[in-house]
Design an enzyme around this catalytic site. Structure first.
Site, mmCIF file in Angstrom:
data_model
loop_
_atom_site.group_PDB
_atom_site.id
_atom_site.type_symbol
_atom_site.label_atom_id
_atom_site.label_comp_id
_atom_site.label_asym_id
_atom_site.label_seq_id
_atom_site.Cartn_x
_atom_site.Cartn_y
_atom_site.Cartn_z
ATOM 1 N N HIS A 27 0.828 -1.202 0.000
ATOM 2 C CA HIS A 27 0.000 0.000 0.000
ATOM 3 C C HIS A 27 0.867 1.260 0.000
ATOM 4 O O HIS A 27 0.568 2.227 -0.697
ATOM 5 C CB HIS A 27 -0.920 0.007 1.230
ATOM 6 N N ASP A 129 -6.316 5.538 2.394
ATOM 7 C CA ASP A 129 -6.432 4.165 1.930
ATOM 8 C C ASP A 129 -7.881 3.701 2.023
ATOM 9 O O ASP A 129 -8.577 3.987 2.993
ATOM 10 C CB ASP A 129 -5.544 3.244 2.776
#
Length: 484
Positions: A27, A129
């Site tokens: 990520h 995110d």
């Protein structure tokens, strides 16, 4: 187009964007690439890491030279100091701790930024995110627009939006052990998916399982955002991106981010590198080893930054690779193997000469490795970053998915894009040997033709008039409008 924006943007306006990735390398890496791209466009970037990952970032990178325009902030991850911080249990524990510790930490950080003077005051936009939905609750308290960045493929996100329907239709939890049973209730994928191709969370035995319900809630919250960013390509995942557009005000498909960032770096005076290391120290000596190998003769093997394997699994893979009689470059992290066995112990038990065609490193510069002319295939865990990097490089894949979205990606590789084989749910030396030979010899021309076509679509998307470049320009302009 983006290059023109970078050179002509009014210097008096400096939009401040805060980036908040989930604390895992898969990520963090695309988030850093996106932050670099917006930094090139004149934006001020504040990047949040956990204290543990920030320490690793400092240890493995010269961040002041690599990211000169960034302001890095760190927050606790809520885990005990002796937590191993690797493997699927790490992700589970992070999900739990993030619900408790990240929300107040983000609120405290925004409060401190609000009180600051200068360019790093309260951000005009938060890019968070997509599996940390609480971010939008905190952002709304400060009246800051939020754009979610989902670091999975569009196919996988579309499936997540249908988990409630899968439960209602009785598809999940599974009623028996037949993992090849087709899944028919997801629009657009009726003739593609089997049970075994759903994300790993589909194997929970109870529809009320907390982790399953967590992902259902996280996905539904995404639609509250100002927009959705995807690290993908319209020409590759267009049908799924179009379908996702029914849930979101705006969808920005701006991938492959690593390739787009590299192209724009080439056209600017930036000193940023294309290093993949981030949280791991790279062993670049493997590039010299590859230089000594014939074209398309080496299989690259890497299973990412998180998963753990048993000694038995390592042995099966090792025997399969050795029996294929192909050269291979294998990334084995220090924390990859669970239990007391080490890779040194495992290699000592092998016959003399079994490793003469192979090279093992602890971490490799993956983008450079995949683009090396000696690489002819990639045995991968099918993480989305690795999948995209392989697509851009035109390298066909053998997919051995383990967690999260990887099951979906491997099915796309094998049955939608036809640039590889799907080896999920098995780890047998004879199958490894067979698929390596199929990829490197028997189906070489057919696979390379498909891989080259897909690579061309990805590379065209990041040209100045390409779809991803145009979408990045739209994102830049939309964030600027938030600042005015």
């Amino acid at each position: 187009m983006v290059t023109e924006t970078i050179s002509t943007m009014e210097k008096t306006e400096v939009p401040h964007v805060l980036f908040f990735p989930f604390p895992a390398q898969g990520h963090i890496k695309p988030f850093l690439s996106l932050a670099e791209l917006l930094s090139h466009a004149g934006f001020q970037a504040t990047f949040i890491n956990t204290e543990h990952n920030h320490h690793r970032l400092l240890h493995n990178n010269d961040i002041h030279n690599r990211f000169p325009k960034f302001q890095f902030k760190s927050i606790p991850d809520g885990l005990p100091p002796d937590h191993p911080r690797s493997g699927p249990l790490y992700i589970r524990d992070l999900f739990r701790s993030s619900r408790v510790s990240f929300r107040p930490a983000l609120r405290e950080l925004l409060t401190s930024l609000k009180e600051e003077k200068g360019p790093c005051q309260l951000p005009k936009c938060i890019i968070a995110d997509g599996i940390m939905s609480f971010s939008i609750d905190v952002a709304e308290e400060f009246e800051i627009p939020t754009i979610f960045f989902r670091t999975y493929s569009a196919h996988c996100l579309w499936i997540y939006f249908h988990f409630s329907q899968l439960i209602e239709e009785g598809e999940v939890p599974f009623q028996d052990e037949n993992l090849d049973q087709p899944i028919s209730c997801i629009p657009g994928l009726e003739n593609v998916l089997r049970r075994r191709d759903l994300p790993r969370i589909r194997r929970f035995e109870n529809a009320d399982d907390p982790m399953l319900q967590f992902f259902i809630r996280e996905t539904s919250v995404l639609t509250r955002a100002t927009g959705l960013i995807l690290n993908t390509v319209n020409e590759i995942e267009g049908p799924m991106i179009t379908r996702l557009g029914s849930f979101f005000k705006k969808v920005y498909a701006i991938g492959p981010l690593h390739a787009l960032k590299s192209r724009i770096n080439e056209n600017s005076s930036s000193s940023s590198t294309s290093s993949d290391g981030i949280l791991w120290k790279e062993d670049k000596k493997c590039l010299k080893w590859l230089d000594s190998k014939p074209s398309r003769s080496v299989l690259y093997v890497s299973f990412g930054s998180l998963i753990n394997l048993s000694g038995e699994q390592i042995l099966e893979l090792l025997h399969g690779l050795a029996n294929s009689e192909k050269s291979f470059l294998w990334v084995i992290r220090p924390d990859l193997i669970v239990g007391d066995a080490t890779i040194g112990d495992i290699l000592k038990e092998q016959e003399t000469g079994r490793m003469e065609r192979g090279l093992i490193v602890s971490w490799a510069p993956q983008e450079e490795v995949l683009s090396h002319p000696a690489i002819g295939g990639f045995l991968t865990h099918s993480g989305w970053n690795s999948t995209l990097e392989s697509i851009v490089a035109g390298v066909p894949m053998i997919c051995w998915p383990q967690i999260s979205d990887q099951q979906v990606n491997s099915r796309c590789v094998s049955d939608i894009w036809k640039v590889g084989f799907d080896m999920k749910d098995t780890c047998d030396r004879s199958i490894v040997e067979k698929l390596v030979r199929e990829l490197m010899d028997n189906n070489r021309e057919e696979m390379m033709e498909s891989a080259n076509k897909l690579a061309m679509l990805a590379r065209d998307s990041i040209k100045e008039d390409g779809s991803s470049c145009i979408n990045l320009e739209k994102l830049i302009q939309d964030i600027k409008s938030m600042s005015s």
